[in-house]
Write a protein that holds these residues in place. Structure first.
Motif, PDB file in Angstrom:
ATOM      1  N   CYS A  90      26.098 107.529 -57.574  1.00  0.00           N
ATOM      2  CA  CYS A  90      26.035 106.129 -58.032  1.00  0.00           C
ATOM      3  C   CYS A  90      25.628 105.197 -56.899  1.00  0.00           C
ATOM      4  O   CYS A  90      24.894 104.229 -57.108  1.00  0.00           O
ATOM      5  N   GLU A  91      26.114 105.518 -55.682  1.00  0.00           N
ATOM      6  CA  GLU A  91      25.737 104.672 -54.534  1.00  0.00           C
ATOM      7  C   GLU A  91      24.223 104.653 -54.325  1.00  0.00           C
ATOM      8  O   GLU A  91      23.670 103.722 -53.736  1.00  0.00           O
ATOM      9  N   GLY A 114      22.200 104.330 -56.673  1.00  0.00           N
ATOM     10  CA  GLY A 114      21.647 103.575 -57.806  1.00  0.00           C
ATOM     11  C   GLY A 114      21.214 104.490 -58.940  1.00  0.00           C
ATOM     12  O   GLY A 114      20.478 104.089 -59.836  1.00  0.00           O
ATOM     13  N   THR A 174      18.523 104.218 -65.481  1.00  0.00           N
ATOM     14  CA  THR A 174      17.823 103.915 -64.225  1.00  0.00           C
ATOM     15  C   THR A 174      16.725 104.943 -63.931  1.00  0.00           C
ATOM     16  O   THR A 174      16.092 104.894 -62.877  1.00  0.00           O
ATOM     17  N   ASP A 221      27.636 104.766 -64.217  1.00  0.00           N
ATOM     18  CA  ASP A 221      28.306 103.597 -63.625  1.00  0.00           C
ATOM     19  C   ASP A 221      29.638 103.279 -64.312  1.00  0.00           C
ATOM     20  O   ASP A 221      30.531 102.699 -63.696  1.00  0.00           O
TER      21      ASP A 221
END
Ligand SMILES: CCC/C=C/C(=O)SCCNC(=O)CCNC(=O)[C@H](O)C(C)(C)COP(=O)([O-])OP(=O)([O-])OC[C@H]1O[C@@H](n2cnc3c(N)ncnc32)[C@H](O)[C@@H]1OP(=O)([O-])[O-]
Length: 719
Positions: free
Chosen positions: A562-563, A565, A571, A524
């Motif tokens: 990244c879109e 998540g 993560t 991110d």
């Protein structure tokens, strides 16, 4: 150069004289041979003391002589003459006894050290082994496991540890030479049979084979391709299994392989490069000679995220009072706990009291009114940083240095927010800031030499390799890293997997490949930077390919990840999958492979076979090419600056000397040829176009790296 005097009537005192570290140059070795002969042939002399002038015993063999033809008496017969002497010889160790210096002391019959002295055999860090008998004597003196530890890591031990290990016979808090002379008087005339280390048998551990097998596996795991640690294990094994004379032969054989290796050259280059960058020079000519650093007693850190916390710890540990500012109460409490924990653990390791009372915490920026220096470490957002700089200008006392820890933003723009831009510099730390050894000190066109000198000195006090660099997007380290990462993304588009790319880079010697690293750091961070630079715009609707930005090839793969998540370890998934959020063990992810296949199909890309060589050439040469551009632009003063940044901050394998040194080892003509080849294949990737400095260096016969500055100077004078 060695001086001989007679003291206390019967003690011959030999003083090594070769400032600054009394390295064993040809002249020093000759001096030792001559003075030992004098002392041993003087009937009035009953014992001998060897010491070094100016509070340092000896920093080892003279590394500057390594590249040259060997002159002067060799070390081994010199040590043997000392050990075979019929009068006791005592080493008086002050300051350091390192490498050949400690080997000289091991050739003596007794060793007396000052309590502040440090001892070690750091040859492995220079791509060598202790080949003046050290690899054979130390295991005989302190046993195989302890000798393996010291010789394969090169770590320095304190006098107290040296005493505990049995390396020294006595430690003193007083004048070491006086103590050694006193000791020499007491042992005069005693038998030396048990004191000649080379004549002792090596203590035999119970399961020798298992011990060496384990040691070999350990060094192979941590060496990342470096050959010296492996040779060190082999040399110690010779000490444990062969008579001294044969062990010495093995030591010599192993050393011959190492001595001429590219790795030894690379490691010795980095040793001198680290010291050269410490003597920084700005394009204006300003340097230590012309700029005196300001005294800094009290500092402030603004923003207590991970970076701010580490910076607070680093500053506190060098004895400064630190005001730590965080506007969010919850974050302030969290940071206070984290900082206290780090200070406590650090103090425990060093056996001192934790300096908790040197840090004060506040939510109010007014608390920085009386500090000498501020380091801003707030979120990487230009608007927010500008606001902080305006506030600091209003609050701080006149003359306070204002530093930003930005990793990529324009520090000169921040300087414009203050009435005194000459007081603004970048201090770019690397995470975790109290551990990582690199500091980029960034100067803008208006930064004063004194501000740079102060930041450089502070970096030195914190034990960091500090490199002064000019201001540009990403400075040196991140500017080059961007192109390395970009090539890795392109390789995924063309058919590679994260596993393949990482494997090639880890085989080369990086501790982690680009994708594993990016999962650890968090995807991110880069995503946010790309968004703020306007790169991550959904422009497919406009008819323009998502794989083109500003007319050049762009890979949106990381943005798409990244879109989803998938931000990496935190993560539980990124380029790899992890057992749970925060997991550390990266596993291949079928989802990612299927995503890559679909992505390629959507964009009409056909996967092709990509091998390790292409991965290395594409990623490393693109980065090296940018390094040449950085030199061309005058952002780094010389190739050594870039190499130190990469070795100390980016995990570049030290035994490969840094990207610019590596380019010179590969051959500049070859790097140029491969870049031309890849640029021809990918004309929409301008970063692969060889830059003019590289072409010019090749045209001038590819001079060695220490002569590049002449070509750069000529280039600058023609601009
Ligand atoms: C062949 C048989 C096997 C034996 C092998 C060996 O012994 S291999 C050797 C094994 N030994 C080692 O690996 C020890 C290497 N040295 C050190 O670790 C540290 O210098 C120190 C702890 C001795 C002093 O730290 P400090 O922070 O006080 O000082 P500093 O670090 O800033 O250095 C000051 C100046 O001295 C220079 N110089 C230093 N050593 C050598 C040398 N051996 N030679 C030549 N020069 C040397 C250094 O370049 C610098 O020069 P500049 O930039 O002013 O022109």
């Amino acid at each position: 150069m060695a001086q001989y005097t007679r003291v206390s009537g019967i003690v011959g005192l030999i003083t090594l004289q070769n400032p600054p570290v009394n390295a064993l140059s040809a002249a020093v070795r000759q001096g030792i041979v001559d003075t030992v002969k004098t002392a041993l042939s003087d009937p009035q002399v009953k014992s001998v003391v060897i010491c070094g002038q100016n509070g340092i015993f000896c920093g080892g063999a003279d590394i500057k002589e390594f590249g040259e033809k060997m002159f002067g008496p060799p070390l081994i017969p010199m040590m043997h003459a000392i050990e075979a002497a019929d009068k006791p010889v005592v080493a008086a160790i002050e300051g350091s006894a390192l490498g050949g210096g400690l080997e000289l002391a091991l050739g003596c019959h007794y060793r007396i050290a000052h309590s502040k002295a440090r001892l070690g055999l750091p040859e492995v860090t220079l791509g060598l082994l202790p080949a003046a008998g050290g690899s054979q004597r130390l295991p005989r003196l302190i046993g195989v496991p302890a000798a393996l530890d010291l010789i394969t890591t090169g770590r320095h031990v304190t006098a107290a540890e040296a005493l505990q290990l049995g390396i020294v016979d006595q430690v003193t808090d007083h004048n070491t030479v006086d103590a050694a002379v006193k000791f020499a008087l007491t042992v005069a005339g005693q038998s030396l049979d048990a004191r000649r280390i080379s004549t002792r048998p090596c203590p035999q551990p119970s399961d020798l084979d298992a011990l060496f097998e384990e040691a070999m596996q350990k060094v192979r795991r941590s060496a990342r391709g470096a050959i010296a640690p492996v040779a060190c294990v082999q040399a110690v094994r010779a000490a444990a299994t062969l008579p001294y004379a044969l062990g010495l032969e093995r030591e010599k054989e192993l050393m011959a392989t190492l001595f001429t290796s590219g790795q030894a050259r690379a490691l010795q280059y980095i040793f001198f490069a680290q010291r050269a960058v410490g003597r920084w020079r700005m394009p204006s000519g300003a340097s230590w000679d012309t700029s005196k650093p300001r005294p800094i007693n009290k500092a402030a850190v603004i923003g207590l995220g991970t970076m701010g916390q580490g910076i607070t710890v680093a500053l506190t540990q060098i004895g400064l009072s630190v005001v730590a500012i965080e506007t969010q109460e919850k974050q302030l409490m969290k940071a206070k706990q984290a900082i206290s924990g780090m200070l406590e653990r650090g103090a425990k390791r060093r056996g001192v009291a934790p300096p908790l009372d040197r840090v004060s915490y506040s939510q109010n920026i007014q608390a920085v009114a009386d500090v000498d220096l501020v380091i801003e470490a707030v979120f990487e957002d230009m608007g927010l940083k500008m606001e902080v700089f305006q506030q600091l200008s209003a609050v701080c006392k006149p003359g306070t240095l204002l530093c930003t820890n930005t990793s990529a933003l324009d520090m000169d723009q921040l300087a414009s927010e203050t009435p005194n831009p000459e007081l603004v510099v970048g201090m770019h730390f690397f995470s975790p800031a109290h551990v990582m050894k690199l500091l980029e000190v960034v100067y803008g066109p208006r930064s004063s030499p004194q501000a740079v000198a102060t930041a450089m000195q502070l970096g030195k006090k914190m034990g960091k390799a500090s490199v002064a660099v000019g201001n540009c997007t990403g400075f040196v380290g991140n500017r080059m890293l961007k192109l390395y990462t970009e090539q890795a993304f392109f390789l995924l588009e063309e058919g590679a997997t994260p596993e393949l790319v990482d494997e090639a880079l880890e085989e080369f010697g990086f501790p982690m490949g680009v994708f594993r690293m990016s999962d650890l750091a968090g995807l991110d961070v880069g995503w946010r930077i790309r968004k703020s630079a306007g790169l991550e715009e959904p422009i497919e609707a406009s008819g323009q390919s998502v794989r083109i930005r500003n007319g050049c090839r762009y890979s949106p793969i990381a943005d798409l990840i990244c879109e989803q998540g998938r931000f990496g370890q935190k993560t539980g998934s990124g380029w790899y999958q992890y057992d749970a959020p925060g997991g550390r063990v990266a596993r291949s992810d079928p989802w990612l492979h299927s995503f890559l296949a679909k992505y390629r199909a959507r964009h009409g890309l056909v996967a092709r076979g990509i091998d390790h060589q292409e991965v290395l050439e594409r990623c490393l040469y693109a980065m090296i090419n940018e390094g040449f551009r950085i030199l061309e632009d005058g952002i780094a003063a010389g190739p050594e600056d870039i190499d130190v940044i990469y070795v100390f901050g980016y995990g570049w394998p030290r035994h490969r000397g840094g990207p610019m040194f590596y380019a010179s080892m590969v051959g500049l003509a070859k790097v140029l040829e491969r870049l031309e080849h890849y640029h021809h294949a990918h004309p929409d990737v301008p970063s692969l176009q060889p830059c003019s400095l590289l072409k010019r260096l090749v045209a001038s016969g590819s001079p060695p790296v220490h002569r590049w500055r002449e070509v750069i100077k000529k280039l600058h004078s023609q601009l």
